[in-house]
Write an enzyme that holds these catalytic residues in place. Structure first.
Site, PDB file in Angstrom:
ATOM      1  N   GLY A   1       6.198  -5.759  -6.154  1.00  0.00           N
ATOM      2  CA  GLY A   1       4.899  -5.627  -6.809  1.00  0.00           C
ATOM      3  C   GLY A   1       4.303  -6.916  -7.330  1.00  0.00           C
ATOM      4  O   GLY A   1       3.240  -6.896  -7.950  1.00  0.00           O
TER       5      GLY A   1
ATOM      6  N   GLU B   1      12.603  -6.413  -4.884  1.00  0.00           N
ATOM      7  CA  GLU B   1      12.146  -6.060  -3.532  1.00  0.00           C
ATOM      8  C   GLU B   1      10.734  -6.586  -3.285  1.00  0.00           C
ATOM      9  O   GLU B   1       9.794  -5.814  -3.130  1.00  0.00           O
ATOM     10  CB  GLU B   1      12.117  -4.529  -3.388  1.00  0.00           C
ATOM     11  CG  GLU B   1      13.431  -3.832  -3.656  1.00  0.00           C
ATOM     12  CD  GLU B   1      13.273  -2.306  -3.757  1.00  0.00           C
ATOM     13  OE1 GLU B   1      12.147  -1.800  -3.879  1.00  0.00           O
ATOM     14  OE2 GLU B   1      14.309  -1.622  -3.714  1.00  0.00           O
ATOM     15  N   PRO B   2      10.539  -7.898  -3.253  1.00  0.00           N
ATOM     16  CA  PRO B   2       9.185  -8.411  -3.033  1.00  0.00           C
ATOM     17  C   PRO B   2       8.745  -8.238  -1.584  1.00  0.00           C
ATOM     18  O   PRO B   2       9.543  -8.406  -0.659  1.00  0.00           O
ATOM     19  CB  PRO B   2       9.324  -9.900  -3.369  1.00  0.00           C
ATOM     20  CG  PRO B   2      10.751 -10.222  -3.095  1.00  0.00           C
ATOM     21  CD  PRO B   2      11.538  -8.978  -3.384  1.00  0.00           C
TER      22      PRO B   2
ATOM     23  N   ARG C   1       4.622  -8.254  -0.486  1.00  0.00           N
ATOM     24  CA  ARG C   1       3.361  -9.006  -0.414  1.00  0.00           C
ATOM     25  C   ARG C   1       3.505 -10.485  -0.760  1.00  0.00           C
ATOM     26  O   ARG C   1       3.000 -11.357  -0.053  1.00  0.00           O
ATOM     27  CB  ARG C   1       2.390  -8.358  -1.401  1.00  0.00           C
ATOM     28  CG  ARG C   1       1.043  -9.028  -1.498  1.00  0.00           C
ATOM     29  CD  ARG C   1       0.286  -8.557  -2.739  1.00  0.00           C
ATOM     30  NE  ARG C   1       0.386  -7.132  -2.933  1.00  0.00           N
ATOM     31  CZ  ARG C   1      -0.418  -6.229  -2.364  1.00  0.00           C
ATOM     32  NH1 ARG C   1      -1.404  -6.630  -1.601  1.00  0.00           N
ATOM     33  NH2 ARG C   1      -0.232  -4.938  -2.575  1.00  0.00           N
TER      34      ARG C   1
ATOM     35  N   ARG D   1      -7.077  -2.878   4.239  1.00  0.00           N
ATOM     36  CA  ARG D   1      -7.030  -2.984   2.767  1.00  0.00           C
ATOM     37  C   ARG D   1      -8.396  -2.869   2.088  1.00  0.00           C
ATOM     38  O   ARG D   1      -8.518  -2.162   1.093  1.00  0.00           O
ATOM     39  CB  ARG D   1      -6.334  -4.285   2.341  1.00  0.00           C
ATOM     40  CG  ARG D   1      -4.862  -4.339   2.766  1.00  0.00           C
ATOM     41  CD  ARG D   1      -4.141  -5.536   2.161  1.00  0.00           C
ATOM     42  NE  ARG D   1      -3.999  -5.404   0.744  1.00  0.00           N
ATOM     43  CZ  ARG D   1      -4.712  -6.057  -0.153  1.00  0.00           C
ATOM     44  NH1 ARG D   1      -5.605  -6.952   0.228  1.00  0.00           N
ATOM     45  NH2 ARG D   1      -4.530  -5.850  -1.425  1.00  0.00           N
TER      46      ARG D   1
ATOM     47  N   TYR E   1      -8.317   0.181  -0.367  1.00  0.00           N
ATOM     48  CA  TYR E   1      -8.158  -0.075  -1.807  1.00  0.00           C
ATOM     49  C   TYR E   1      -9.302  -0.902  -2.399  1.00  0.00           C
ATOM     50  O   TYR E   1      -9.116  -1.534  -3.435  1.00  0.00           O
ATOM     51  CB  TYR E   1      -6.904  -0.915  -2.108  1.00  0.00           C
ATOM     52  CG  TYR E   1      -5.630  -0.668  -1.397  1.00  0.00           C
ATOM     53  CD1 TYR E   1      -4.959   0.549  -1.517  1.00  0.00           C
ATOM     54  CD2 TYR E   1      -5.034  -1.686  -0.662  1.00  0.00           C
ATOM     55  CE1 TYR E   1      -3.729   0.717  -0.909  1.00  0.00           C
ATOM     56  CE2 TYR E   1      -3.805  -1.514  -0.058  1.00  0.00           C
ATOM     57  CZ  TYR E   1      -3.159  -0.310  -0.184  1.00  0.00           C
ATOM     58  OH  TYR E   1      -1.938  -0.155   0.407  1.00  0.00           O
TER      59      TYR E   1
ATOM     60  N   CYS F   1     -17.136   2.683  13.255  1.00  0.00           N
ATOM     61  CA  CYS F   1     -18.180   3.629  12.827  1.00  0.00           C
ATOM     62  C   CYS F   1     -17.798   4.343  11.536  1.00  0.00           C
ATOM     63  O   CYS F   1     -17.519   5.552  11.537  1.00  0.00           O
ATOM     64  CB  CYS F   1     -18.438   4.636  13.938  1.00  0.00           C
ATOM     65  SG  CYS F   1     -18.979   3.788  15.406  1.00  0.00           S
ATOM     66  N   GLU F   2     -17.700   3.585  10.481  1.00  0.00           N
ATOM     67  CA  GLU F   2     -17.415   4.099   9.141  1.00  0.00           C
ATOM     68  C   GLU F   2     -18.116   3.153   8.172  1.00  0.00           C
ATOM     69  O   GLU F   2     -17.990   1.927   8.319  1.00  0.00           O
ATOM     70  CB  GLU F   2     -15.903   4.021   8.813  1.00  0.00           C
ATOM     71  CG  GLU F   2     -14.991   4.840   9.655  1.00  0.00           C
ATOM     72  CD  GLU F   2     -15.019   6.333   9.345  1.00  0.00           C
ATOM     73  OE1 GLU F   2     -15.533   6.721   8.286  1.00  0.00           O
ATOM     74  OE2 GLU F   2     -14.535   7.089  10.191  1.00  0.00           O
TER      75      GLU F   2
ATOM     76  N   TYR G   1       0.437  -6.255   4.444  1.00  0.00           N
ATOM     77  CA  TYR G   1      -0.298  -4.989   4.559  1.00  0.00           C
ATOM     78  C   TYR G   1      -1.551  -5.164   5.428  1.00  0.00           C
ATOM     79  O   TYR G   1      -2.603  -4.585   5.148  1.00  0.00           O
ATOM     80  CB  TYR G   1      -0.626  -4.421   3.160  1.00  0.00           C
ATOM     81  CG  TYR G   1       0.620  -4.265   2.312  1.00  0.00           C
ATOM     82  CD1 TYR G   1       1.550  -3.275   2.622  1.00  0.00           C
ATOM     83  CD2 TYR G   1       0.903  -5.123   1.261  1.00  0.00           C
ATOM     84  CE1 TYR G   1       2.725  -3.144   1.885  1.00  0.00           C
ATOM     85  CE2 TYR G   1       2.070  -4.998   0.512  1.00  0.00           C
ATOM     86  CZ  TYR G   1       2.980  -4.001   0.841  1.00  0.00           C
ATOM     87  OH  TYR G   1       4.136  -3.876   0.112  1.00  0.00           O
TER      88      TYR G   1
HETATM   89  C1  LIG Z   1       9.966   0.783  -3.399  1.00  0.00           C
HETATM   90  C2  LIG Z   1       9.139  -0.406  -3.104  1.00  0.00           C
HETATM   91  N1  LIG Z   1       9.693  -1.627  -3.203  1.00  0.00           N
HETATM   92  C3  LIG Z   1       8.987  -2.745  -2.926  1.00  0.00           C
HETATM   93  C4  LIG Z   1       7.663  -2.682  -2.543  1.00  0.00           C
HETATM   94  C5  LIG Z   1       6.942  -3.952  -2.250  1.00  0.00           C
HETATM   95  O1  LIG Z   1       5.849  -4.170  -3.075  1.00  0.00           O
HETATM   96  P1  LIG Z   1       5.039  -5.526  -2.970  1.00  0.00           P
HETATM   97  O2  LIG Z   1       4.660  -5.707  -1.549  1.00  0.00           O
HETATM   98  O3  LIG Z   1       3.857  -5.297  -3.827  1.00  0.00           O
HETATM   99  O4  LIG Z   1       5.934  -6.609  -3.475  1.00  0.00           O
HETATM  100  C6  LIG Z   1       7.031  -1.446  -2.445  1.00  0.00           C
HETATM  101  C7  LIG Z   1       5.611  -1.366  -2.076  1.00  0.00           C
HETATM  102  O5  LIG Z   1       4.929  -0.417  -2.092  1.00  0.00           O
HETATM  103  C8  LIG Z   1       7.801  -0.265  -2.712  1.00  0.00           C
HETATM  104  O6  LIG Z   1       7.253   0.948  -2.613  1.00  0.00           O
END
Ligand SMILES: Cc1ncc(COP(=O)(O)O)c(C=O)c1O
Length: 402
Positions: A227, A261-262, A264, A300, A304, A330-331, A359
């Site tokens: 996140g 768990e990075p 993005r 994206r 979002y 076409c949106e 993403y």
């Molecule tokens: C469980 C989990 N871990 C890690 C991530 C990665 O998030 P980010 O790409 O924002 O670092 C996500 C993204 O949705 C997720 O659902």
């Protein structure tokens, strides 16, 4: 892009296409490793952000683990050379066959998100006569103040086991021979630009660790999810060291192994979506630049309301103008930028949407019977086509008309 002019690539690989810099990804990996390895945390790249095998190869080369959400991501991670014993399986709807594939691969840990999923895995372990490390993904009820579509840790969200069901989850694990409790997992959302939501999540986890240990459960692992936000142009982003410091301050004395768990933040800034202006539509009050890239290539903004800055590939000249930048799909939601000030850009000129490495390609579709566009990886002064286009003809070949 590194030492390769984007225009030169665009002459060979026709627009639109994604283009990634290997050096930029390696740079981000290095920053992430120095921040989190300094607090003894392990890093598991969230494959969903960009699952191209060339990108995964860079993660494997750096020794990163993976966070996966499907059998497809498992197979990609393994093929790219990521060690099975570094793979964490997240996701709310893991099917039986996917759980089995991950058991067979010998992954590190399953993050379980519901009681029925827990029962399913326990059943599989019983019939297989094997064991699995599990962590309970808890809904920490922390509002990370990000876009509502990427908020995951608030009450009522589909993610994680609600805290009220924690006791049932622990009982199910204790009653099964196959499930071995590792710890707890949270993921509070995506594109978070302040460390404070992580502090709140850590404090909740800390309390639960004490409670669970007091009840005799061994909690040795805490997965804090991903996140970490990047700067999409407003100057706001999250420094890895700031989050690592929060984790160390709040959890450092608990004698737990921390994992992150990075997704993005490792790949977004390394990617461009290169496109060409098909037409300028001169209408009042604001003209449209119509690109050859659309929402099917980069979802994206439509999904979002995300903003990707746009740059021209040639030196800008003339007075800037206010315009809308849209795709050809076409949106009405196929709009990249509304009322944006840009240098005058003529039809036929090439542009790039920035920060498109995460993403982006992974969410591409063939909507409007458009091609799934190619991806290119640049390294130094050369570039490689790392995914060829999947044309509408390729997709048509899978259809079975009577
Ligand atoms: C469980 C989990 N871990 C890690 C991530 C990665 O998030 P980010 O790409 O924002 O670092 C996500 C993204 O949705 C997720 O659902």
């Amino acid at each position: 892009m590194e030492a390769v002019p984007v225009d030169r690539m665009a002459e060979k690989v026709s627009t639109p296409f994604y283009c990634y810099s290997a050096a930029a990804i390696r740079g981000r990996i290095g920053l992430c490793q120095s921040a989190f390895e300094a607090i003894g945390a392990t890093i598991h790249y969230a494959v969903k952000a960009n699952s191209n095998l060339a990108v995964l190869g860079l993660m494997a080369e750096a020794g990163l683990g993976a966070d996966i959400v499907s059998e497809g991501e498992l197979v990609r991670a393994l093929q790219a050379g990521i060690e099975p014993r570094t793979i964490i399986f997240s996701g709310v709807g893991k099917r039986r066959a996917e759980l089995l594939a991950a058991l067979d691969a010998g992954i590190f840990q399953f993050n379980l998100e519901s009681l029925p999923e827990l029962e399913q895995l326990a059943d599989l372990c019983r019939t297989r006569g094997c064991t699995a490390n599990v962590s309970i993904r808890v809904n920490p009820e922390v509002d990370a103040a990000t876009h509502r579509h990427i908020t995951t840790g608030v009450k009522g969200s589909k993610f994680g086991i609600p805290i009220e069901q924690m006791a049932s989850a622990l009982n199910l694990i204790a009653a099964s021979d196959g499930l071995q409790l590792h710890g707890l997992a949270v993921h509070i959302g995506s594109q978070i630009v302040e460390p404070e939501p992580y502090r709140r999540a850590c404090r909740r986890l800390r309390r639960w660790v004490f409670d669970m240990r007091a009840q005799g459960h061994a909690i040795n692992h805490l997965d804090l999810g991903g996140g970490f936000g990047i700067d999409y142009g407003d100057g706001r982003c999250l420094d890895y060291r700031a989050v690592a410091a929060v984790m160390e301050q709040e959890l450092g004395d608990l004698a737990v192994q921390i994992a992150v768990e990075p997704g993005r933040s490792l790949v977004a800034e390394a990617g461009l979506l290169v496109s060409e202006v098909v037409y300028r539509k001169e209408v009042e009050p604001v003209p449209f630049l119509i690109l050859d890239a659309g929402m099917n290539d980069l979802l994206r903004p439509a999904l979002y309301q995300a903003t990707h800055q746009l740059v021209t590939l040639k030196e800008p000249d003339g007075v800037p103008e206010i315009c809308h930048v849209v795709g050809p799909v076409c949106e009405s939601s196929d709009t990249f930028l509304r009322q944006v000030s840009l240098p005058q850009i003529a039809a036929g000129e090439r542009v790039a949407l920035l920060h498109a490495g995460a993403y982006g390609a992974v969410m591409a579709s063939g909507y409007n019977s458009r091609d799934i566009i190619p991806e290119v990886m640049v390294s130094g002064d050369h570039y490689t086509l790392v995914r060829r286009a999947v044309s509408y003809r390729d997709l048509m070949a899978y259809e079975l008309p009577e």
